[in-house]
Design a protein around this motif. Structure first.
Motif, mmCIF file in Angstrom:
data_model
loop_
_atom_site.group_PDB
_atom_site.id
_atom_site.type_symbol
_atom_site.label_atom_id
_atom_site.label_comp_id
_atom_site.label_asym_id
_atom_site.label_seq_id
_atom_site.Cartn_x
_atom_site.Cartn_y
_atom_site.Cartn_z
ATOM 1 N N GLY A 67 0.816 -1.203 0.000
ATOM 2 C CA GLY A 67 0.000 0.000 0.000
ATOM 3 C C GLY A 67 0.847 1.250 0.000
ATOM 4 O O GLY A 67 0.500 2.251 -0.651
ATOM 5 N N ARG A 68 1.997 1.236 0.748
ATOM 6 C CA ARG A 68 2.858 2.406 0.789
ATOM 7 C C ARG A 68 3.515 2.670 -0.568
ATOM 8 O O ARG A 68 3.617 3.810 -1.013
ATOM 9 N N VAL A 69 3.937 1.627 -1.246
ATOM 10 C CA VAL A 69 4.546 1.774 -2.572
ATOM 11 C C VAL A 69 3.551 2.415 -3.546
ATOM 12 O O VAL A 69 3.866 3.367 -4.275
ATOM 13 N N PHE B 96 3.775 6.212 -5.282
ATOM 14 C CA PHE B 96 3.815 6.308 -6.749
ATOM 15 C C PHE B 96 2.653 7.142 -7.270
ATOM 16 O O PHE B 96 2.833 8.013 -8.138
ATOM 17 N N LEU B 97 1.463 6.880 -6.749
ATOM 18 C CA LEU B 97 0.288 7.604 -7.239
ATOM 19 C C LEU B 97 0.327 9.070 -6.817
ATOM 20 O O LEU B 97 -0.211 9.952 -7.528
ATOM 21 N N LEU C 186 -4.432 6.013 -13.261
ATOM 22 C CA LEU C 186 -3.624 5.044 -12.525
ATOM 23 C C LEU C 186 -4.435 4.578 -11.310
ATOM 24 O O LEU C 186 -4.984 5.405 -10.562
ATOM 25 N N VAL C 187 -4.509 3.270 -11.124
ATOM 26 C CA VAL C 187 -5.308 2.678 -10.032
ATOM 27 C C VAL C 187 -4.408 1.721 -9.267
ATOM 28 O O VAL C 187 -3.700 0.895 -9.874
ATOM 29 N N GLY C 188 -4.414 1.810 -7.914
ATOM 30 C CA GLY C 188 -3.650 0.887 -7.085
ATOM 31 C C GLY C 188 -4.574 -0.080 -6.366
ATOM 32 O O GLY C 188 -5.576 0.329 -5.767
ATOM 33 N N TYR C 189 -4.249 -1.358 -6.425
ATOM 34 C CA TYR C 189 -5.036 -2.403 -5.767
ATOM 35 C C TYR C 189 -4.156 -3.062 -4.699
ATOM 36 O O TYR C 189 -3.001 -3.420 -4.974
ATOM 37 N N VAL C 190 -4.735 -3.255 -3.447
ATOM 38 C CA VAL C 190 -4.056 -3.987 -2.368
ATOM 39 C C VAL C 190 -5.007 -5.078 -1.896
ATOM 40 O O VAL C 190 -6.096 -4.784 -1.372
ATOM 41 N N PRO D 32 -7.322 1.135 -2.687
ATOM 42 C CA PRO D 32 -7.067 2.156 -1.672
ATOM 43 C C PRO D 32 -6.921 3.548 -2.272
ATOM 44 O O PRO D 32 -7.187 4.553 -1.618
ATOM 45 N N GLU D 33 -6.482 3.608 -3.522
ATOM 46 C CA GLU D 33 -6.227 4.938 -4.094
ATOM 47 C C GLU D 33 -6.187 4.841 -5.619
ATOM 48 O O GLU D 33 -5.807 3.819 -6.187
#
Length: 519
Positions: free
Chosen positions: A90-92, A96-97, A108-112, A117-118
């Motif tokens: 999640g921190r990475v 980046f985002l 850009l989409v982040g998945y954990v 989450p963001e």
């Protein structure tokens, strides 16, 4: 049992109708239509090629953008707050985002662990994440990652790229979403502008093609109008020649054809006029004697018979001369070949000696061979010799000679007779033109015109001058078409020549070869 033949419909009218209708269209319209079609095809092909190239460029740009984002993401290894390697997925993704600012057509989409989450801001927002095709693409890419292209009814063509992320705190994924609709819409607007400009250009090119083809085909329309105005009695019209192109060359060819036709018709008319005029007198003579003929008087019958035969001979000779003059304008009038000028000159002299009791001389002969019609030139020289005999007394000098100089072959006959006055020299070369003649000369005035016709057919001329000390010097000047350039051979003394057969009323002639001053 009789089988009736099956009648098949013919397609001749169908297949021939279109070409026949097309043939009725003017050449100007056909040229403009062909140019318009070729231009339209070229512009259409250019538009398709530009669209294909730009589409490929857009795809390359998107690929480069994706590769750049992936490279930046993988190079992010140390947490800027702690200075230590990342140990939390999640921190990475958050770092980046937070640092990356995507383009307008990118998200850009982040998945954990399957949660979001963001994500970066985008005009489509949550609609993208809720799109069924988008979710199906994530399911396909969840294990190995990669890129999938989806066609969304809402977003258009969309590229979904998944980059798996795993560390000690769990796993996740970075999803890069690229929307190509904006790029394609921009390309479509460009092509619409191109199509509008292409249509305007096509109209302008077609107009110019129609105008220019009309200018180029104007001589053909003039040719058509001239051909309509030409009749069997008027071939004097000519087509104006302008420029130096293929149409002008065709115009020159047509004008040359009209010149030849005009000359041919003029020769025919002149032949008919001359024949009608000159045959009228002998026919009148024949008719008058036949009307006065006494059938019971044997002596009158004999005298009338002799007179009629003489008139028939004169008419036959006249018709022969007129036919010869009419043929002189035909392309097959001459049969050219290489001729030994020396042998030709001596042969003419030998034949001329039978024309009368004169002092025949050879002035000199030219050396080498020349390209000419031996039979026609011999005929012309013998005609000159016959005229010389008619205008001289027995024992007078009549000479034949030839020479070559300044690119010309000159053959002549000179005599010591009455001569031709300067004012009559042009007239005697025309048909039925005569100067002062001696009593008993029953000629028609066609002899020298035949000589001129033969010279003209060779591309030469006839010159009449005074002989020394008296008499006429008539010379045929022909272009020297031989390859060699031989000099005239000096005269050589030879014994008198006697022909094989002479008329009983005159002795053999005396021939003397001598060098005589050229006139």
């Amino acid at each position: 049992m009789t089988t009736r033949p099956t009648t098949r419909p013919t397609t001749t009218g169908t297949t021939d109708g279109a070409p026949r209708r097309f043939a009725q269209v003017s050449v100007r319209t056909r040229i403009a239509a062909v140019i318009a079609l070729l231009t339209a095809a070229a512009m259409t092909g250019a538009g398709i090629l530009v669209y294909a190239l730009e589409s490929a460029r857009i795809e390359r740009a998107v690929n480069d953008q994706i590769e750049q984002e992936i490279a930046e993401f993988r190079n992010l290894r140390v947490d800027p707050n702690t200075g230590r390697p990342f140990d939390d997925v999640g921190r990475v993704l958050n770092v980046f985002l937070t640092r990356n600012v995507p383009d307008d057509d990118e998200m850009l989409v982040g998945y954990v662990r399957g949660e979001v989450p963001e994500r970066t801001a985008n005009r489509y927002g949550q609609e993208v994440l809720d799109e069924p095709d988008y979710q199906d693409a994530l399911a396909e890419l969840a294990d190995a990652g990669g890129t999938r292209v989806i066609e969304s009814p809402t977003f258009g063509e969309t590229w979904v790229t998944l980059v798996p992320v795993t560390n000690t705190q769990g796993d996740g994924a970075l999803v890069i979403v690229n929307f190509l609709r904006d790029e394609h819409e921009e390309l479509d607007r460009t092509l619409q502008t191109y199509a509008l400009i292409a249509l305007l250009s096509l109209g302008l090119i077609t107009t110019i093609a129609a105008f220019q083809s009309g200018r180029l085909l104007a001589p053909l329309r003039t040719l058509e109008e001239t051909a309509r105005e030409i009749t069997a009695t008027d071939l004097s019209r000519r087509i104006p020649e302008r420029g130096n192109d293929d149409i002008t060359a065709l115009t020159r060819t047509i004008n040359g054809m009209l010149e030849r036709l005009d000359a041919g018709f003029a020769a025919q008319r002149q032949f008919l006029d001359d024949a009608g005029h000159e045959l009228k007198t002998p026919l009148t003579v024949v008719r008058g004697h036949l009307e006065l003929l006494d059938h019971g008087d044997a002596e009158d019958l004999a005298e009338t018979r002799e007179l009629l035969l003489d008139e028939v001979d004169r008419m036959s000779r006249l018709v022969g001369d007129l036919v010869l003059l009419a043929k002189s304008r035909r392309h097959d009038f001459l049969v050219l070949g290489e001729v030994d000028v020396d042998a030709l000159t001596r042969s003419v002299l030998a034949k001329a000696t039978a024309l009368g009791e004169r002092e025949w001389r050879l002035d000199g002969t030219a050396r080498g061979r020349a390209v000419l019609d031996e039979q026609r030139v011999t005929q012309a020289l013998l005609q000159l010799a016959d005229n010389a005999v008619k205008h001289t007394d027995p024992g007078s000098v009549v000479a034949v000679g030839s020479t070559r100089e300044d690119g010309e072959v000159r053959l002549w006959v000179r005599d010591g007779g009455d001569g031709i006055p300067p004012e009559d020299r042009e007239a005697v070369l025309e048909r039925f033109g005569r100067s002062t003649v001696r009593a008993g000369d029953d000629g028609f005035g066609l002899g020298l015109s035949i000589v001129r016709a033969i010279a003209d057919a060779h591309g030469g001329v006839v010159r009449i001058t005074d002989a020394e000390p008296r008499g006429a010097h008539v010379e045929i000047v022909l272009p020297d078409r031989t390859l060699g350039r031989d000099q005239p051979r000096p005269a050589r003394q030879q014994p008198p020549h006697r022909p094989r057969q002479q008329p009983r009323h005159q002795p053999g002639p005396h021939i003397e070869e001598t060098t005589w001053p050229r006139s």
